[in-house]
Design an enzyme around this catalytic site. Structure first.
Site, PDB file in Angstrom:
ATOM      1  CB  CYS A  92      -5.816   4.401  -8.444  1.00 15.97           C
ATOM      2  SG  CYS A  92      -4.133   4.226  -8.957  1.00 15.97           S
ATOM      3  CB  CYS A 152       0.744   5.979  -9.119  1.00 19.32           C
ATOM      4  SG  CYS A 152      -0.747   5.457  -8.273  1.00 19.32           S
ATOM      5  CB  CYS A 183       0.120   3.585  -2.299  1.00 20.64           C
ATOM      6  SG  CYS A 183       1.028   2.202  -3.027  1.00 20.64           S
ATOM      7  CG  HIS A 188       3.600   0.312 -15.447  1.00 19.10           C
ATOM      8  ND1 HIS A 188       2.448   0.244 -16.194  1.00 19.10           N
ATOM      9  CD2 HIS A 188       3.188   0.279 -14.148  1.00 19.10           C
ATOM     10  CE1 HIS A 188       1.394   0.194 -15.399  1.00 19.10           C
ATOM     11  NE2 HIS A 188       1.810   0.198 -14.152  1.00 19.10           N
ATOM     12  N   GLY A 239      -3.609   1.946  -3.153  1.00 21.21           N
ATOM     13  CA  GLY A 239      -2.920   0.989  -2.300  1.00 21.21           C
ATOM     14  C   GLY A 239      -2.322  -0.167  -3.072  1.00 21.21           C
ATOM     15  CD  GLU A 240       1.102  -3.986  -4.390  1.00 19.09           C
ATOM     16  OE1 GLU A 240       1.065  -3.364  -5.460  1.00 19.09           O
ATOM     17  OE2 GLU A 240       0.800  -5.194  -4.300  1.00 19.09           O
ATOM     18  CB  CYS A 288       4.345   3.828  -9.186  1.00 17.53           C
ATOM     19  SG  CYS A 288       4.450   2.102  -8.690  1.00 17.53           S
ATOM     20  CD  GLU A 332      -9.514   7.955  -5.907  1.00 20.84           C
ATOM     21  OE1 GLU A 332      -8.850   8.806  -5.292  1.00 20.84           O
ATOM     22  OE2 GLU A 332      -9.698   7.973  -7.130  1.00 20.84           O
ATOM     23  CB  CYS A 376     -11.962  -0.298  -9.257  1.00 21.07           C
ATOM     24  SG  CYS A 376     -10.262   0.084  -8.880  1.00 21.07           S
ATOM     25  CB  SER A 416       1.476  -2.523 -12.159  1.00 18.73           C
ATOM     26  OG  SER A 416       0.113  -2.482 -11.858  1.00 18.73           O
TER      27      SER A 416
HETATM   28  N1  SAH Z   1      -0.683  -1.098  -6.418  1.00 18.97           N
HETATM   29  C1  SAH Z   1      -1.377  -1.892  -7.379  1.00 18.97           C
HETATM   30  C2  SAH Z   1      -2.814  -1.505  -7.617  1.00 18.97           C
HETATM   31  C3  SAH Z   1      -3.146  -0.052  -7.738  1.00 18.97           C
HETATM   32  S1  SAH Z   1      -2.744   0.774  -9.192  1.00 18.97           S
HETATM   33  C4  SAH Z   1      -0.599  -1.938  -8.671  1.00 18.97           C
HETATM   34  O1  SAH Z   1       0.420  -1.295  -8.771  1.00 18.97           O
HETATM   35  O2  SAH Z   1      -0.986  -2.666  -9.575  1.00 18.97           O
HETATM   36  C5  SAH Z   1      -3.805   0.140 -10.413  1.00 18.97           C
HETATM   37  C6  SAH Z   1      -3.280   0.335 -11.811  1.00 18.97           C
HETATM   38  O3  SAH Z   1      -3.371   1.720 -12.232  1.00 18.97           O
HETATM   39  C7  SAH Z   1      -1.833  -0.056 -11.933  1.00 18.97           C
HETATM   40  O4  SAH Z   1      -1.586  -0.787 -13.091  1.00 18.97           O
HETATM   41  C8  SAH Z   1      -1.166   1.306 -11.980  1.00 18.97           C
HETATM   42  O5  SAH Z   1       0.091   1.201 -12.521  1.00 18.97           O
HETATM   43  C9  SAH Z   1      -2.152   2.110 -12.805  1.00 18.97           C
HETATM   44  N2  SAH Z   1      -1.974   3.552 -12.729  1.00 18.97           N
HETATM   45  C10 SAH Z   1      -1.582   4.287 -11.689  1.00 18.97           C
HETATM   46  N3  SAH Z   1      -1.515   5.592 -12.013  1.00 18.97           N
HETATM   47  C11 SAH Z   1      -1.896   5.684 -13.297  1.00 18.97           C
HETATM   48  C12 SAH Z   1      -2.029   6.763 -14.222  1.00 18.97           C
HETATM   49  N4  SAH Z   1      -1.751   8.015 -13.870  1.00 18.97           N
HETATM   50  N5  SAH Z   1      -2.440   6.488 -15.463  1.00 18.97           N
HETATM   51  C13 SAH Z   1      -2.727   5.201 -15.834  1.00 18.97           C
HETATM   52  N6  SAH Z   1      -2.609   4.158 -15.023  1.00 18.97           N
HETATM   53  C14 SAH Z   1      -2.197   4.375 -13.759  1.00 18.97           C
END
Ligand code: SAH
Length: 344
Positions: A330, A113, A106, A215, A158-159, A110, A86, A99, A213
């Site tokens: 994502c 996610c 992935c 968090h 993905g990462e 996390c 997507e 994006c 990221s």
């Molecule tokens: N793997 C990479 C890029 C993909 S995630 C990374 O971790 O940065 C892109 C962003 O969306 C990251 O900051 C991730 O933590 C955030 N993200 C993922 N799931 C989410 C959710 N349910 N609500 C808000 N942000 C989220």
């Protein structure tokens, strides 16, 4: 089958020589690919050459479904092996940000996610990452000189640093003057914190905006929600971030998704301010997008958290969740689609 867009102009020139074709055909082919053309839409190459290329995939990304929101369009793309990924394009006052995804699924795990729920299916090739830019630019009526995408964020599923070589080649290709000529400062790469790869990126391609990221600002809490923190602890991560900021001369962005009762207390804000002190950085606070499979809620304390950080001198904003009404987080849209398909 091989993907033509996996080749940069130099490699296409070599391919032309291998096929006993003049070198200038490579640029014609490259332009055609970047315009989003398939073999039957191309008008510049001779029929014989097109036949020689019949084993190749011209466009690796097909827009399969679109979901139009008020300030964003969300896409489901189909890959050649029928995998679904997507993407989302967001319309801002300053331009259009695409994006892109870098992997199918992935493996980072996390806890909040959706992309990681099925693990990693496979890496995308550089042509499949570039193909997302090509497909959406075409969808928006753009071409190479007049592109309709101004910014790219590697923040889809993905990462990116777990698919380092393909991502690096994509970055080189998309910024190339023979291609879309994106400037580095209009590209952001978001990572959950693979410190060794951040160091490598600082040497290979500093200048794009690095987004971390984060968090959580404490090691133990970060481990709870982001398993990668076991491998690279906060001290190691912050050292790599500092190194990147120095080598790139750019401020780094920290993403901090606020989760109710997990990372949104005043103590958390204090720790975050302490951790980022002295670093050239900006903090993006993000309301958590609800993911059905995860038992986590967004924080009720977002603006208070922002105020605390501001009072402590941090540069901070709350990011509005563009596209959330069309499942902008994502991985969510893909999962919904797969679930619907399974019910059919
Ligand atoms: N793997 C990479 C890029 C993909 S995630 C990374 O971790 O940065 C892109 C962003 O969306 C990251 O900051 C991730 O933590 C955030 N993200 C993922 N799931 C989410 C959710 N349910 N609500 C808000 N942000 C989220």
């Amino acid at each position: 089958m091989k993907i033509l867009l996996d080749n940069d102009l130099n490699e296409l020139q070599q391919l032309m020589l291998d096929l006993n074709e003049p070198k200038f055909r490579a640029k014609q082919l490259y332009d055609s690919l970047l315009l989003g053309q398939n073999v039957d839409e191309n008008t510049t190459l001779p029929k014989l050459l097109k036949e020689k290329l019949s084993d190749y995939i011209w466009q690796p990304i097909k827009i399969y479904k679109t979901y139009e929101g008020k300030d964003a369009v969300k896409f489901l793309y189909k890959l050649n092996d029928n995998n679904i990924i997507e993407g989302i394009v967001m319309f801002h006052k300053y331009g259009n940000t695409l994006c892109v995804s870098t992997q199918v699924g992935c493996r980072m795990g996390c806890k909040f996610c959706a992309s990681t729920l099925d693990g990693l299916l496979r890496n995308l090739t550089c042509g499949e990452i570039l193909g997302q830019v090509v497909a959406v630019n075409k969808y928006l009526g753009g071409n190479i000189a007049d592109r309709k995408i101004t910014n790219i964020v590697l923040m889809g599923s993905g990462e990116p640093l777990d698919n380092y070589d393909n991502v690096l080649k994509f970055l080189k290709m998309v910024t190339d003057k023979n291609s879309f000529t994106f400037s580095k400062r209009n590209i952001s790469l978001s990572t959950c914190g693979l410190a060794d790869k951040i160091d490598k990126l600082a040497d290979d391609f500093a200048g794009i905006v690095l987004t971390i990221s984060l968090h959580s600002s404490t090691q133990s809490k970060r481990q709870e929600i982001m398993p990668i923190a076991y491998k690279y602890d906060l001290t190691t991560l912050i050292n790599s971030v500092k190194n990147y900021a120095i080598k790139s001369g750019r401020r780094v962005v920290f993403e901090y998704t606020l989760i109710d009762g997990v990372n949104d207390s005043i103590e958390d804000a204090k720790n975050l301010s302490k951790l980022t002190k002295g670093l050239m950085c900006h903090i993006n606070l993000i309301p958590l997008n609800f993911v059905k499979e995860r038992n986590l809620q967004t924080s009720k304390n977002i603006y208070n958290f922002e105020k605390q950080l501001k009072n402590m001198g941090c540069s901070v904003t709350v990011r509005n969740s563009m596209g959330s009404e069309i499942d902008g987080a994502c991985g969510q849209l893909r999962r919904k689609h797969l679930a619907e398909e399974n019910n059919e």
